[in-house]
Scaffold this active site. Structure first.
Site: not given
Length: 473
Positions: A159, A366
């Site tokens: 992720h 991110d």
């Protein structure tokens, strides 16, 4: 259909008294319901056991899904979770090698907990199960299962970003980690950049042979790599954002009048670029004085990993910056910057997103950033706000209709904020429609389906996972 077994560091057991699940939980629950599957992971509890005793596995059945949880003792929690997962992998994978605190003892604890989880899970696995492992806490999990003789199909999804060799090879255990990851049959990443970085790292230590499509061979294993950008449930978020406002929020809206609102929301973390964002807002007030007294920026950042020194330092830094900026640009009638170090109910947050004129999402690095997607989905289609988004968020690869910025360039971010605050309605609607179409096309349900379908399609012969092939679709 084979049963799906999901493994993640923490488990979200449904609780009707709490807000609806968000992010990862939505996609996982949907995939598990289709197969009456199992969700396995840490319960979030710290047990009293500290020796060679083994913690008891807890099983809960809910809506056709089996939730299997185990606690951790304090020592394993410290080494596996606090020290190696969050003081080594987290900073390194977010390109903050300067914050890495490597200790060999923590590495041993990290591997030990993965071995413990694998041993606990083994008793639940059926021969035809497929296993879907999630995130950086469990990089060695497939290798731990293989040592136990498990030959099922095992997939992994990361992720967070995967760093380039210049960063990754600084980790003393980088070679061991790569070999362990290559024990998976399917490795999923958020972006093509992350997938390429992983393969580049592998190629520096082993000859990588590519057979067909994205199927590779390295370290004596065969595995497939793919990109699966995680989505959201846009219509569910839209529904949460709509409807009457709670009384206090309606009163706040009346009090603000014509003041425009900028909002940011994420957990308190050094990867999110909060100090840089505060300075960019200050640059907006400095470079575009017409906005002074007419704009308010609200930063919601609940405490995360408060027992880690780097996070304590970040909180203190932000509190100082808020006081300085408000002291410089505030007045008796106007407080330009609000910093809220608290958690907001998810449903309330979606309504806040809908009320604001600009969503400011500027992480320094991110994997995806679902807040950016949620902000778009929460908007009023007839009068949508504008998303200002960091180019270093995975979401920037999809949400190209946002105003894409370099979070390190405060003047560029300030100019984008000015553009967002003054953008004509027609352009705002056009950008919103383009992004919403994409969010609906690649929502969280489709993300889960794409991954599970690909994992299902992997065919193993009698020799086990090393003989990976892929069925033609």
């Amino acid at each position: 259909m084979s049963r799906l077994v999901v493994v993640s560091n923490r488990i979200a057991i449904p609780n009707k008294s709490k807000a609806s699940a968000g992010g990862l939980a939505v996609g996982i629950l949907d995939a598990l319901k289709n197969t009456s599957g199992v969700w396995f992971g840490w319960s979030g509890e710290i047990s009293e056991i500290s020796g060679e005793e083994e913690d008891e596995l807890s099983l809960v059945e809910n809506d056709g899904i089996t939730y299997a949880t185990v606690p951790l003792n304090q020592n394993d929690y410290d080494l596996y979770y606090l020290q190696f997962s969050n003081a080594v992998i987290w900073p390194a994978f977010h390109y903050r090698i300067d914050l890495v605190q490597f200790q060999r003892e923590a590495w041993d604890g990290y591997c030990r907990v993965n071995d413990l989880f694998a041993k606990q899970l083994q008793a639940l696995i059926k021969p035809d199960d497929i296993l879907w492992i999630h995130d950086y806490h469990l990089l060695p999990f497939a290798a731990a299962l293989r040592k136990l003789g498990v030959t099922n199909r095992i997939g992994f999804f990361l992720h967070i970003p995967f760093p380039t060799p210049e960063i990754f090879t600084a980790l003393p255990t980088h070679e061991e980690l790569l070999k362990m990851m290559c024990e998976y049959d399917l490795l999923g990443f958020q972006t093509e950049s992350d997938r390429s970085a992983f393969l580049e790292n592998v190629s520096q230590l082993s000859e990588v042979a590519q057979t067909a499509g994205q199927i590779h061979q390295a370290f004596g294993n065969t595995f497939r790599t793919e990109v699966y950008p995680i989505g959201i449930a846009p219509d569910s978020i839209k529904e949460m954002a709509e409807g009457p406002l709670p009384p206090k929020m309606a009163e706040m809206k009346r009090e603000l009048g014509d003041v425009q609102n900028i909002i940011s929301c994420e957990r308190l973390d050094y990867t999110k670029g909060l100090p840089e964002r505060f300075l960019a807002f200050e640059a907006l007030l400095e470079n575009f004085p017409q906005h002074r007294g007419k704009v308010r920026y609200s930063q919601i950042a609940p405490t995360s990993r408060g027992d880690v020194l780097a996070y304590q330092d970040l909180r203190h830094q932000l509190e100082m910056e808020v006081g300085r900026i408000n002291g410089k640009y505030g007045s008796l009638n106007s407080t330009p910057l609000f910093y809220l170090n608290q958690h907001f109910d998810r449903r309330l947050l979606m309504k806040l997103f809908r009320l604001t004129d600009v969503g400011l999402v500027t992480p320094l690095r991110d994997g995806m950033n679902l807040v950016a997607k949620e902000y778009v989905a929460a908007q009023d289609p007839a009068d949508p706000g504008v998303l200002v988004l960091s180019r270093f968020a995975g979401a920037a690869n999809e949400l190209s209709a946002a105003l894409i910025v370099n979070p390190y360039d405060r003047d560029e971010v300030a100019a984008a904020l000015d553009q967002a605050l003054t953008m004509p309605l027609e352009e705002r609607i056009s950008r919103y429609n383009e992004m919403m179409a994409l969010l609906r096309e690649n929502d969280i349900e489709q993300w889960g389906k794409n991954y599970v379908d690909d994992l299902q399609a992997i065919v193993l012969n009698s020799k086990g996972h090393d003989a990976l092939t892929h069925e033609a679709s």
